[in-house]
Design a protein around this motif. Sequence first.
Motif, mmCIF file in Angstrom:
data_model
loop_
_atom_site.group_PDB
_atom_site.id
_atom_site.type_symbol
_atom_site.label_atom_id
_atom_site.label_comp_id
_atom_site.label_asym_id
_atom_site.label_seq_id
_atom_site.Cartn_x
_atom_site.Cartn_y
_atom_site.Cartn_z
ATOM 1 N N LEU A 13 1.035 -1.325 0.091
ATOM 2 C CA LEU A 13 -0.018 0.041 -0.010
ATOM 3 C C LEU A 13 0.817 1.459 -0.035
ATOM 4 C CD1 LEU A 13 -2.968 -0.954 2.613
ATOM 5 C CD2 LEU A 13 -3.270 -0.338 0.027
ATOM 6 N N ARG A 17 0.808 4.683 -2.418
ATOM 7 C CA ARG A 17 0.732 5.845 -1.386
ATOM 8 C C ARG A 17 -0.063 7.229 -2.092
ATOM 9 N NH1 ARG A 17 -1.454 4.973 2.819
ATOM 10 N NH2 ARG A 17 -0.016 3.387 3.044
ATOM 11 N N ILE A 20 -3.841 6.833 -2.513
ATOM 12 C CA ILE A 20 -4.448 6.658 -1.567
ATOM 13 C C ILE A 20 -4.700 7.960 -0.612
ATOM 14 C CG2 ILE A 20 -4.973 5.473 0.793
ATOM 15 C CD1 ILE A 20 -2.920 3.351 -0.398
ATOM 16 N N ASP A 83 -8.206 -3.609 3.941
ATOM 17 C CA ASP A 83 -6.929 -2.992 3.296
ATOM 18 C C ASP A 83 -6.241 -4.124 2.623
ATOM 19 O OD1 ASP A 83 -6.186 -4.584 5.566
ATOM 20 O OD2 ASP A 83 -4.859 -3.112 6.284
ATOM 21 N N CYS A 90 -5.550 -0.758 -5.517
ATOM 22 C CA CYS A 90 -4.709 0.357 -5.807
ATOM 23 C C CYS A 90 -3.473 -0.331 -6.665
ATOM 24 C CB CYS A 90 -4.077 0.654 -4.463
ATOM 25 S SG CYS A 90 -5.291 1.274 -3.227
ATOM 26 N N ARG A 102 -8.782 7.760 -7.094
ATOM 27 C CA ARG A 102 -7.977 7.603 -5.860
ATOM 28 C C ARG A 102 -8.842 6.731 -4.987
ATOM 29 N NH1 ARG A 102 -5.304 10.211 -8.482
ATOM 30 N NH2 ARG A 102 -4.374 12.144 -8.457
ATOM 31 N N PHE A 103 -8.261 6.245 -4.054
ATOM 32 C CA PHE A 103 -8.789 5.333 -3.036
ATOM 33 C C PHE A 103 -8.983 5.895 -1.648
ATOM 34 C CE2 PHE A 103 -7.026 2.941 -6.597
ATOM 35 C CZ PHE A 103 -8.068 2.038 -7.010
#
Length: 229
Positions: A13, A17, A20, A83, A90, A102-103
């Motif tokens: 993740l 970044r 997110i 997640d 992602c 975007r998440f």
Amino acid sequence: MRMRKKKHAADRLDVCRELILPLAQHEVDYRKAESNPSYYDIQEIFGNKNPLHLEIGCGKGQFICELAKRNPNINYVAIEVCDDVAVIACEKAKKEDLKNVRFMITGAEYLLKYFPKNSVERIYLNFSCPFPKVRYAKHRLTSPIFLPMYKKVLINGGEIHQKTDNMHFFEYSLEKYSEQNFSLKNLSLDLHNSGFEGNIITEYEKRFLDLGQPIYRVEAICKKGENND
């Protein structure tokens, strides 16, 4: 079925970044979130004034990534609470170099903390968990807890596009839309035999189609003036 923990999910993740959106500290009681907002500046995030669409419960991202590729002039925010699932979405968006996605990794109950009234043009609900037991009905994403939130963030005439394989959840959703004064259009009890064009098949949808199950779909319209209560 519970998603297995992904190896090195946090590190994976972190590589994504830039896709997110950051989260503020959440209130223990989600009902207080609206009174303590941390609104996103969508124009600054995406660098444009394009319309904003949300997908709530994006899963592994197949739907939102394909949608973003087809519609480069729309900004998309995909919300996913898990997640270990979000990391796959992602990575998919990053691999395809999608600039308009975007998440958010959080629950939908905090929607009003991050999005102001009349800021969203459309919401997608694809194969949301039906929570079949009555005692868990408040967790359904079309329950009387969530629909008033959607009405607040949607623009006048904004839409919710919903797909599900669960007939009882679909019937429940239609009832709740009516109670919240949404109007309905493009209602289908068997999407793939309806002649509807432009459908994007999700991961779950493919599984249900292979089993020969019908897919239910509806568009719920937030009537003008109804989302400003």
